[in-house]
Design a protein around this motif. Structure first.
Motif, PDB file in Angstrom:
ATOM      1  N   PRO A 158      -1.042   4.757  -9.205  1.00 12.32           N
ATOM      2  CA  PRO A 158      -0.011   3.905  -9.814  1.00 12.32           C
ATOM      3  C   PRO A 158       1.405   4.350  -9.490  1.00 12.32           C
ATOM      4  O   PRO A 158       2.318   3.516  -9.375  1.00 12.32           O
ATOM      5  CB  PRO A 158      -0.315   4.025 -11.311  1.00 12.32           C
ATOM      6  CG  PRO A 158      -1.780   4.296 -11.373  1.00 12.32           C
ATOM      7  CD  PRO A 158      -2.077   5.162 -10.178  1.00 12.32           C
ATOM      8  N   SER A 159       1.595   5.650  -9.299  1.00 10.80           N
ATOM      9  CA  SER A 159       2.939   6.150  -8.981  1.00 10.80           C
ATOM     10  C   SER A 159       3.426   5.661  -7.620  1.00 10.80           C
ATOM     11  O   SER A 159       4.638   5.635  -7.350  1.00 10.80           O
ATOM     12  CB  SER A 159       2.965   7.681  -9.018  1.00 10.80           C
ATOM     13  OG  SER A 159       2.020   8.216  -8.095  1.00 10.80           O
ATOM     14  N   ASP A 160       2.499   5.261  -6.742  1.00 11.11           N
ATOM     15  CA  ASP A 160       2.884   4.739  -5.434  1.00 11.11           C
ATOM     16  C   ASP A 160       3.655   3.428  -5.549  1.00 11.11           C
ATOM     17  O   ASP A 160       4.325   3.013  -4.605  1.00 11.11           O
ATOM     18  CB  ASP A 160       1.643   4.519  -4.554  1.00 11.11           C
ATOM     19  CG  ASP A 160       0.961   5.816  -4.184  1.00 11.11           C
ATOM     20  OD1 ASP A 160       1.662   6.833  -4.030  1.00 11.11           O
ATOM     21  OD2 ASP A 160      -0.280   5.818  -4.057  1.00 11.11           O
ATOM     22  N   SER A 161       3.540   2.778  -6.693  1.00 11.34           N
ATOM     23  CA  SER A 161       4.230   1.501  -6.883  1.00 11.34           C
ATOM     24  C   SER A 161       5.738   1.655  -6.758  1.00 11.34           C
ATOM     25  O   SER A 161       6.431   0.721  -6.359  1.00 11.34           O
ATOM     26  CB  SER A 161       3.878   0.899  -8.243  1.00 11.34           C
ATOM     27  OG  SER A 161       4.332   1.734  -9.296  1.00 11.34           O
ATOM     28  N   VAL A 162       6.246   2.849  -7.082  1.00 10.27           N
ATOM     29  CA  VAL A 162       7.693   3.084  -6.987  1.00 10.27           C
ATOM     30  C   VAL A 162       8.160   2.921  -5.548  1.00 10.27           C
ATOM     31  O   VAL A 162       9.155   2.234  -5.266  1.00 10.27           O
ATOM     32  CB  VAL A 162       8.053   4.486  -7.523  1.00 10.27           C
ATOM     33  CG1 VAL A 162       9.540   4.772  -7.298  1.00 10.27           C
ATOM     34  CG2 VAL A 162       7.708   4.598  -8.999  1.00 10.27           C
ATOM     35  N   THR A 163       7.442   3.545  -4.610  1.00  9.28           N
ATOM     36  CA  THR A 163       7.807   3.457  -3.195  1.00  9.28           C
ATOM     37  C   THR A 163       7.726   2.020  -2.695  1.00  9.28           C
ATOM     38  O   THR A 163       8.597   1.555  -1.943  1.00  9.28           O
ATOM     39  CB  THR A 163       6.894   4.356  -2.348  1.00  9.28           C
ATOM     40  OG1 THR A 163       7.013   5.708  -2.808  1.00  9.28           O
ATOM     41  CG2 THR A 163       7.268   4.294  -0.877  1.00  9.28           C
ATOM     42  N   VAL A 164       6.675   1.312  -3.099  1.00 12.33           N
ATOM     43  CA  VAL A 164       6.501  -0.067  -2.658  1.00 12.33           C
ATOM     44  C   VAL A 164       7.634  -0.948  -3.187  1.00 12.33           C
ATOM     45  O   VAL A 164       8.221  -1.745  -2.444  1.00 12.33           O
ATOM     46  CB  VAL A 164       5.136  -0.617  -3.113  1.00 12.33           C
ATOM     47  CG1 VAL A 164       4.992  -2.091  -2.737  1.00 12.33           C
ATOM     48  CG2 VAL A 164       3.998   0.201  -2.492  1.00 12.33           C
ATOM     49  N   LEU A 301       0.053  -4.432  -6.666  1.00  9.66           N
ATOM     50  CA  LEU A 301       0.151  -3.082  -7.211  1.00  9.66           C
ATOM     51  C   LEU A 301      -0.747  -2.815  -8.402  1.00  9.66           C
ATOM     52  O   LEU A 301      -1.114  -1.652  -8.648  1.00  9.66           O
ATOM     53  CB  LEU A 301       1.602  -2.802  -7.628  1.00  9.66           C
ATOM     54  CG  LEU A 301       2.630  -2.801  -6.487  1.00  9.66           C
ATOM     55  CD1 LEU A 301       4.032  -2.563  -7.045  1.00  9.66           C
ATOM     56  CD2 LEU A 301       2.287  -1.752  -5.449  1.00  9.66           C
ATOM     57  N   TYR A 302      -1.101  -3.853  -9.175  1.00  8.06           N
ATOM     58  CA  TYR A 302      -1.773  -3.559 -10.445  1.00  8.06           C
ATOM     59  C   TYR A 302      -3.103  -4.309 -10.555  1.00  8.06           C
ATOM     60  O   TYR A 302      -3.321  -5.301  -9.906  1.00  8.06           O
ATOM     61  CB  TYR A 302      -0.864  -3.924 -11.616  1.00  8.06           C
ATOM     62  CG  TYR A 302       0.528  -3.328 -11.503  1.00  8.06           C
ATOM     63  CD1 TYR A 302       0.720  -1.954 -11.528  1.00  8.06           C
ATOM     64  CD2 TYR A 302       1.642  -4.162 -11.353  1.00  8.06           C
ATOM     65  CE1 TYR A 302       1.992  -1.413 -11.432  1.00  8.06           C
ATOM     66  CE2 TYR A 302       2.914  -3.622 -11.239  1.00  8.06           C
ATOM     67  CZ  TYR A 302       3.078  -2.254 -11.285  1.00  8.06           C
ATOM     68  OH  TYR A 302       4.336  -1.715 -11.170  1.00  8.06           O
TER      69      TYR A 302
END
Length: 302
Positions: A158-164, A301-302
């Motif tokens: 889920p933290s990868d969503s920041v980069t995306v 993302l989710y």
């Protein structure tokens, strides 16, 4: 004049003497770069052509070329396995939604035509990271793409969503610049937070910027970036996310001499101007575009 002619003759003689048949320099096409970039086209190149170049006249350069970037930066190439996921996500979130709202003619006329991809971030001397740049509304450079992962990709967290979301933030930001450089936003926008812009925005947190009536700290860098940061954040975070930013500001009290009620009002006034600008100038229902864009991001993302 005779002296000049003599010098030219001497130079020509020296040139032909030094370039005799014994000194074979080889065919010019053997000199790297002079013959242009060439490689065997594969499935990735075909996908890019069929998906982006043919329908939208958008080219994507993923093969490494240092001259496409600042020469004083240490960067790495994008991994080829990241190229299709990145550009497919861009198509879904940015291209498809703008075309659905404004039409293909609008998008093909104003969209940048050249994407350059880098695998790593571009660090600046002041400690900030450049995640994307644009040149003349035609070329967009995207960084940090080797960290790109969406739902279903190996290793996704889920933290990868920041980069995306940062990548989409860059694209919506740069496209916002293209739009306002084509038709300027109302001058009244500049009056909402006059006197609060600063070159030291990188030393200010986003939350502190909110308390002065800015959607991000980078929005404090100038009028134009303030306007396009509003566009970008409103689209990427959606209405619920933008409302959360506004509601994070205390409803009462004063911070650094700024009434927090005024800070909230400033953001709402900027929001209204962005929505009206899109409707009046581009005939786009911004809230509809916002909802569609956020929905597509959430699907990824989710």
């Amino acid at each position: 004049m005779k002296h000049i002619q003599l010098l030219l003759l001497l130079f020509a003689a020296a040139w032909f003497t030094s370039c005799s048949k014994e000194d074979d320099l080889g065919p010019i096409e053997d000199i790297p770069g002079l013959g242009g970039d060439s490689w065997v086209q594969g499935p990735l190149d075909k996908w890019l052509y069929d998906t982006l170049t043919a329908p939208y006249n958008i080219a994507v350069k993923y093969k490494w070329d240092q001259f496409e970037f600042e020469l004083n930066k240490t960067l790495v190439p994008v991994k080829e396995e990241k190229v299709i996921p990145v550009m497919d996500a861009i198509k879904k979130v940015w291209i498809n939604n703008y075309i659905a709202e404004a039409g293909l003619t609008f998008f093909k006329k104003y969209s940048p035509k050249f994407f350059i991809l880098s695998g790593s971030a571009s660090w600046n001397e002041n400690g900030t990271i450049t995640l994307g740049t644009a040149e003349g509304g035609r070329k967009v450079v995207l960084y940090l793409l080797n960290d790109f992962r969406t739902k279903g990709m190996p290793g996704y967290q889920p933290s990868d969503s920041v980069t995306v979301k940062q990548m989409f933030h860059v694209i919506e930001h740069e496209f916002g610049h293209i739009l306002h450089q084509t038709v300027m936003y109302p001058q009244e926008f500049k009056q909402i937070t006059t006197g609060y812009y600063t070159g030291n925005w990188n030393n200010i947190s986003d939350y502190a910027a909110h308390q002065d009536g800015f959607v991000t700290a980078y929005a404090m860098s100038g009028y134009d970036d303030d306007f396009v940061e509003m566009i970008s954040m409103m689209l990427v975070e959606g209405k619920g996310g933008f409302d959360a930013i506004v509601n994070s500001i205390p409803p009462e009290g004063s911070i650094n001499g700024v009434s927090q009620a005024d800070a909230r009002a400033r953001l709402r006034k900027k929001e209204a101007m962005v929505v009206d600008y899109f409707k009046t100038v581009w005939k786009i229902d911004f809230y509809h575009l916002q909802a569609a864009t956020r929905h597509t991001i959430e699907q990824l993302l989710y």
